[in-house]
Design a protein around this motif. Structure first.
Motif, mmCIF file in Angstrom:
data_model
loop_
_atom_site.group_PDB
_atom_site.id
_atom_site.type_symbol
_atom_site.label_atom_id
_atom_site.label_comp_id
_atom_site.label_asym_id
_atom_site.label_seq_id
_atom_site.Cartn_x
_atom_site.Cartn_y
_atom_site.Cartn_z
ATOM 1 N N PRO A 15 -99.501 -14.418 -34.317
ATOM 2 C CA PRO A 15 -99.965 -15.520 -35.159
ATOM 3 C C PRO A 15 -98.885 -16.552 -35.468
ATOM 4 O O PRO A 15 -99.199 -17.653 -35.921
ATOM 5 C CB PRO A 15 -100.423 -14.812 -36.456
ATOM 6 C CG PRO A 15 -100.614 -13.387 -36.085
ATOM 7 C CD PRO A 15 -99.581 -13.124 -35.034
ATOM 8 N N ASP A 16 -97.619 -16.199 -35.216
ATOM 9 C CA ASP A 16 -96.510 -17.031 -35.699
ATOM 10 C C ASP A 16 -95.633 -17.645 -34.625
ATOM 11 O O ASP A 16 -94.584 -18.202 -34.938
ATOM 12 C CB ASP A 16 -95.626 -16.195 -36.638
ATOM 13 C CG ASP A 16 -96.414 -15.629 -37.812
ATOM 14 O OD1 ASP A 16 -97.208 -16.383 -38.403
ATOM 15 O OD2 ASP A 16 -96.243 -14.432 -38.115
ATOM 16 N N VAL A 17 -96.020 -17.525 -33.347
ATOM 17 C CA VAL A 17 -95.222 -18.128 -32.280
ATOM 18 C C VAL A 17 -96.112 -18.986 -31.386
ATOM 19 O O VAL A 17 -97.308 -18.714 -31.246
ATOM 20 C CB VAL A 17 -94.483 -17.062 -31.432
ATOM 21 C CG1 VAL A 17 -93.530 -16.258 -32.319
ATOM 22 C CG2 VAL A 17 -95.453 -16.135 -30.735
ATOM 23 N N VAL A 18 -95.511 -19.998 -30.757
ATOM 24 C CA VAL A 18 -96.287 -20.915 -29.923
ATOM 25 C C VAL A 18 -96.291 -20.491 -28.462
ATOM 26 O O VAL A 18 -97.218 -20.814 -27.710
ATOM 27 C CB VAL A 18 -95.758 -22.362 -30.065
ATOM 28 C CG1 VAL A 18 -94.327 -22.481 -29.547
ATOM 29 C CG2 VAL A 18 -96.671 -23.361 -29.355
ATOM 30 N N ALA A 19 -95.254 -19.756 -28.025
ATOM 31 C CA ALA A 19 -95.158 -19.334 -26.629
ATOM 32 C C ALA A 19 -94.161 -18.183 -26.539
ATOM 33 O O ALA A 19 -93.420 -17.908 -27.493
ATOM 34 C CB ALA A 19 -94.703 -20.499 -25.744
ATOM 35 N N MET A 20 -94.156 -17.513 -25.382
ATOM 36 C CA MET A 20 -93.242 -16.370 -25.196
ATOM 37 C C MET A 20 -92.465 -16.528 -23.890
ATOM 38 O O MET A 20 -93.018 -16.336 -22.807
ATOM 39 C CB MET A 20 -94.019 -15.055 -25.192
ATOM 40 C CG MET A 20 -94.711 -14.756 -26.511
ATOM 41 S SD MET A 20 -95.277 -13.031 -26.676
ATOM 42 C CE MET A 20 -96.486 -12.971 -25.362
ATOM 43 N N PRO A 21 -91.180 -16.838 -23.973
ATOM 44 C CA PRO A 21 -90.359 -16.975 -22.766
ATOM 45 C C PRO A 21 -89.877 -15.648 -22.200
ATOM 46 O O PRO A 21 -89.151 -15.634 -21.220
ATOM 47 C CB PRO A 21 -89.180 -17.814 -23.253
ATOM 48 C CG PRO A 21 -89.042 -17.454 -24.694
ATOM 49 C CD PRO A 21 -90.445 -17.235 -25.182
ATOM 50 N N GLN A 22 -90.303 -14.543 -22.823
ATOM 51 C CA GLN A 22 -89.879 -13.235 -22.314
ATOM 52 C C GLN A 22 -90.866 -12.146 -22.717
ATOM 53 O O GLN A 22 -91.124 -11.936 -23.901
ATOM 54 C CB GLN A 22 -88.498 -12.856 -22.863
ATOM 55 C CG GLN A 22 -88.028 -11.504 -22.382
ATOM 56 C CD GLN A 22 -86.862 -10.920 -23.161
ATOM 57 O OE1 GLN A 22 -86.547 -9.748 -23.011
ATOM 58 N NE2 GLN A 22 -86.215 -11.707 -23.994
ATOM 59 N N VAL A 23 -91.422 -11.459 -21.708
ATOM 60 C CA VAL A 23 -92.142 -10.200 -21.930
ATOM 61 C C VAL A 23 -91.748 -9.285 -20.781
ATOM 62 O O VAL A 23 -92.074 -9.560 -19.628
ATOM 63 C CB VAL A 23 -93.674 -10.384 -21.954
ATOM 64 C CG1 VAL A 23 -94.352 -9.025 -22.141
ATOM 65 C CG2 VAL A 23 -94.100 -11.326 -23.072
ATOM 66 N N ILE A 24 -91.024 -8.217 -21.082
ATOM 67 C CA ILE A 24 -90.539 -7.321 -20.034
ATOM 68 C C ILE A 24 -91.590 -6.270 -19.692
ATOM 69 O O ILE A 24 -92.145 -5.632 -20.579
ATOM 70 C CB ILE A 24 -89.235 -6.626 -20.470
ATOM 71 C CG1 ILE A 24 -88.054 -7.600 -20.363
ATOM 72 C CG2 ILE A 24 -88.953 -5.388 -19.630
ATOM 73 C CD1 ILE A 24 -86.706 -6.990 -20.672
ATOM 74 N N HIS A 44 -104.194 -18.558 -25.698
ATOM 75 C CA HIS A 44 -103.548 -19.698 -25.010
ATOM 76 C C HIS A 44 -102.031 -19.649 -25.206
ATOM 77 O O HIS A 44 -101.378 -20.677 -25.419
ATOM 78 C CB HIS A 44 -104.103 -21.028 -25.512
ATOM 79 C CG HIS A 44 -105.582 -21.167 -25.379
ATOM 80 N ND1 HIS A 44 -106.212 -21.381 -24.169
ATOM 81 C CD2 HIS A 44 -106.572 -21.103 -26.300
ATOM 82 C CE1 HIS A 44 -107.519 -21.446 -24.354
ATOM 83 N NE2 HIS A 44 -107.765 -21.272 -25.625
ATOM 84 N N MET A 45 -101.481 -18.444 -25.120
ATOM 85 C CA MET A 45 -100.061 -18.228 -25.366
ATOM 86 C C MET A 45 -99.282 -18.313 -24.049
ATOM 87 O O MET A 45 -99.294 -17.371 -23.242
ATOM 88 C CB MET A 45 -99.852 -16.843 -25.973
ATOM 89 C CG MET A 45 -98.403 -16.537 -26.347
ATOM 90 S SD MET A 45 -97.941 -17.205 -27.942
ATOM 91 C CE MET A 45 -98.793 -16.047 -29.033
ATOM 92 N N LEU A 46 -98.622 -19.429 -23.811
ATOM 93 C CA LEU A 46 -97.829 -19.558 -22.594
ATOM 94 C C LEU A 46 -96.794 -18.438 -22.563
ATOM 95 O O LEU A 46 -95.970 -18.305 -23.474
ATOM 96 C CB LEU A 46 -97.125 -20.913 -22.539
ATOM 97 C CG LEU A 46 -96.245 -21.142 -21.298
ATOM 98 C CD1 LEU A 46 -97.076 -21.081 -20.019
ATOM 99 C CD2 LEU A 46 -95.524 -22.495 -21.396
ATOM 100 N N THR A 47 -96.843 -17.623 -21.511
ATOM 101 C CA THR A 47 -96.024 -16.423 -21.424
ATOM 102 C C THR A 47 -95.331 -16.323 -20.076
ATOM 103 O O THR A 47 -95.969 -16.463 -19.033
ATOM 104 C CB THR A 47 -96.903 -15.166 -21.634
ATOM 105 O OG1 THR A 47 -97.498 -15.223 -22.938
ATOM 106 C CG2 THR A 47 -96.080 -13.894 -21.508
ATOM 107 N N PHE A 48 -94.027 -16.084 -20.105
ATOM 108 C CA PHE A 48 -93.249 -15.857 -18.895
ATOM 109 C C PHE A 48 -92.897 -14.379 -18.814
ATOM 110 O O PHE A 48 -92.000 -13.907 -19.514
ATOM 111 C CB PHE A 48 -91.962 -16.678 -18.912
ATOM 112 C CG PHE A 48 -92.142 -18.171 -18.855
ATOM 113 C CD1 PHE A 48 -93.368 -18.732 -18.529
ATOM 114 C CD2 PHE A 48 -91.080 -19.014 -19.140
ATOM 115 C CE1 PHE A 48 -93.538 -20.112 -18.485
ATOM 116 C CE2 PHE A 48 -91.228 -20.393 -19.090
ATOM 117 C CZ PHE A 48 -92.465 -20.950 -18.768
ATOM 118 N N PRO A 49 -93.572 -13.603 -17.976
ATOM 119 C CA PRO A 49 -93.238 -12.186 -17.848
ATOM 120 C C PRO A 49 -91.909 -12.007 -17.115
ATOM 121 O O PRO A 49 -91.592 -12.745 -16.196
ATOM 122 C CB PRO A 49 -94.383 -11.615 -17.003
ATOM 123 C CG PRO A 49 -95.406 -12.693 -16.894
ATOM 124 C CD PRO A 49 -94.691 -13.979 -17.108
#
Length: 426
Positions: free
Chosen positions: A121-130, A146-151
């Motif tokens: 609920p508190d972030v706009v995107a995720m530049p890291q998901v391992i 709609h969470m832009l995510t870079f795995p």
């Protein structure tokens, strides 16, 4: 497996995790779902949604700091924090300070699902998901939010979703490049058998698809050896591959497995070329007894250059990281994490220029980038949702004396069969 399939097949574990995610997230505010949350227009006229205020932009990181990829996770976290500090010192993003909220899941899917529910609920995107299993368990929620995510995972099964971006090449393309390298360098020939040691799950399955396709095109066979992440003694696999008469071995696993494979093979006289995917190597291996075998037998295929590269962007990053984190290894995780952070920063800047930092508009800004170039490797095309962002790979080689423990052997290039392979899959 069709790399352009819009939804990957879900394993029993992923299905259970996804169900748990639904339960955990049921209690969160509805505004964080579906449309990415309520939006407000700030004093500067920029629309904002979850994770964005007039003063801050919050990004999320679901990482592994206590599990099998803890070394990688630490490197990525530190590199991305370095980017955030540099960005904030230069005025931030859209006039806002960048904050990165880090959650450690220890490579445990259920912990990751809980962590996502906590920070989403508190972030706009995720530049890291391992982790491929982690990303697979979260796919439905990431797309719905709609969470832009870079795995930090490169399975082709993760392609096909607007909000999820696999950076660089996928595992299958890496193995096609590996077979091409072995063929061009005359280490294997038509009629030979190539061994392939691979992790069970999306990582290994996708890598095996690439190696088997490339081998068939070249008139060779693949002798596969499936292993678990807990298998760190590959004596049995080396025996089986030796009996199969392999002329080379591919490995799609972790650093511990690569070290065991090379060390055992060398000790038993199976001195054949070994080619690893990037996740299968770390510079720490050069301080183990397997180091001589790694230097003598192993090459690494990677969408990213070596951290010892002469590319100006890489040299600048290495100098900054060494200064900020003295004594810490500058491994591929540093390069990967910093690159991802720079890319997400460019997406946020583009979205800001369009007047909106809502999640949907950040995703749109990202997907509009057809030639994204951070100076840390090859340009990437993010506009083709069902295709890898890059089709080019470098060939690297272990070197104990080099920064990051790797040196470049071949510059980035596209293996001849890659286009045909992707076309055949739709």
């Amino acid at each position: 497996m069709n790399v352009t399939h819009p939804r990957p097949r879900t394993t029993r574990t992923a299905a259970l995790a996804a169900a748990l995610a639904a339960v955990l997230l049921a209690g969160t505010a509805c505004s964080s779902k579906g449309d990415g949350g309520n939006t407000d227009e700030g004093a500067d006229g920029v629309k904002a949604g979850p994770g964005v205020t007039e003063k801050t932009v919050k990004l999320g990181a679901l990482t592994d700091l206590t599990g099998p990829y803890a070394t990688l996770g630490k490197s990525i976290v530190q590199a991305q924090q370095m980017w955030a500090d540099e960005t904030n010192a230069a005025g931030g993003v859209c006039g806002r300070k960048v904050e990165i909220v880090v959650k450690d899941h220890g490579y445990d899917v259920q912990k990751a699902v809980t962590a996502y529910a906590d920070i989403s609920p508190d972030v706009v995107a995720m530049p890291q998901v391992i982790g491929s299993p982690v990303v697979s368990a979260l796919l439905d929620d990431i797309e719905r939010d709609h969470m832009l995510t870079f795995p930090q995972a490169w399975a082709a099964s993760l392609l096909g979703m607007d909000s999820v971006q696999v950076l660089g090449t996928t595992y299958d393309l890496d193995m096609i490049a590996a077979v091409d390298f072995l063929t061009r360098s005359k280490k294997v020939a038509k009629g030979d058998t190539i061994g392939h040691v691979y992790f069970e799950g999306d990582y290994g399955t996708n890598a095996l698809e690439g190696s088997e396709w490339a081998a068939e095109q070249a008139g060779m066979k693949v002798a596969g050896q499936k292993i678990k992440a807990t298998d760190t003694d590959l004596s049995a696999q080396v025996s089986a591959l030796s009996k199969a008469g392999v002329k080379a071995i591919l490995i799609s696993a972790g650093p511990a497995q690569t070290a065991s494979l090379a060390g055992v093979a060398a000790a038993r006289g199976l001195t054949v070329p070994i080619v690893s995917s990037a996740p299968g190597y770390s510079p720490q291996l050069m301080k183990t007894p397997a180091a001589p075998a790694l230097e003598a037998m192993v090459h690494v295929v990677s969408a990213a250059p070596a951290t010892s590269s002469d590319l100006p962007g890489v040299k600048k990053m290495v100098a900054s990281y060494t200064k900020k984190y003295p004594g810490e290894p500058v491994d591929s995780g540093v390069l990967s994490g910093y690159n991802a952070a720079q890319l997400i920063g460019a997406d946020l800047k583009k979205a800001c220029e369009g007047g909106s930092l809502t999640r949907e508009d950040v995703v749109k800004a990202h997907r509009s980038q057809k030639n994204a170039d951070t100076g840390l490797g090859t340009p990437q095309n993010f506009s083709l949702v069902t295709e890898p962002a890059s089709r080019s790979t470098y060939v690297l080689k272990p070197d104990a004396k080099a920064v990051g423990g790797l040196v470049g052997v071949e510059e980035a290039h596209k293996a001849p069969g890659v286009d045909a392979y992707l076309a055949a899959r739709g």
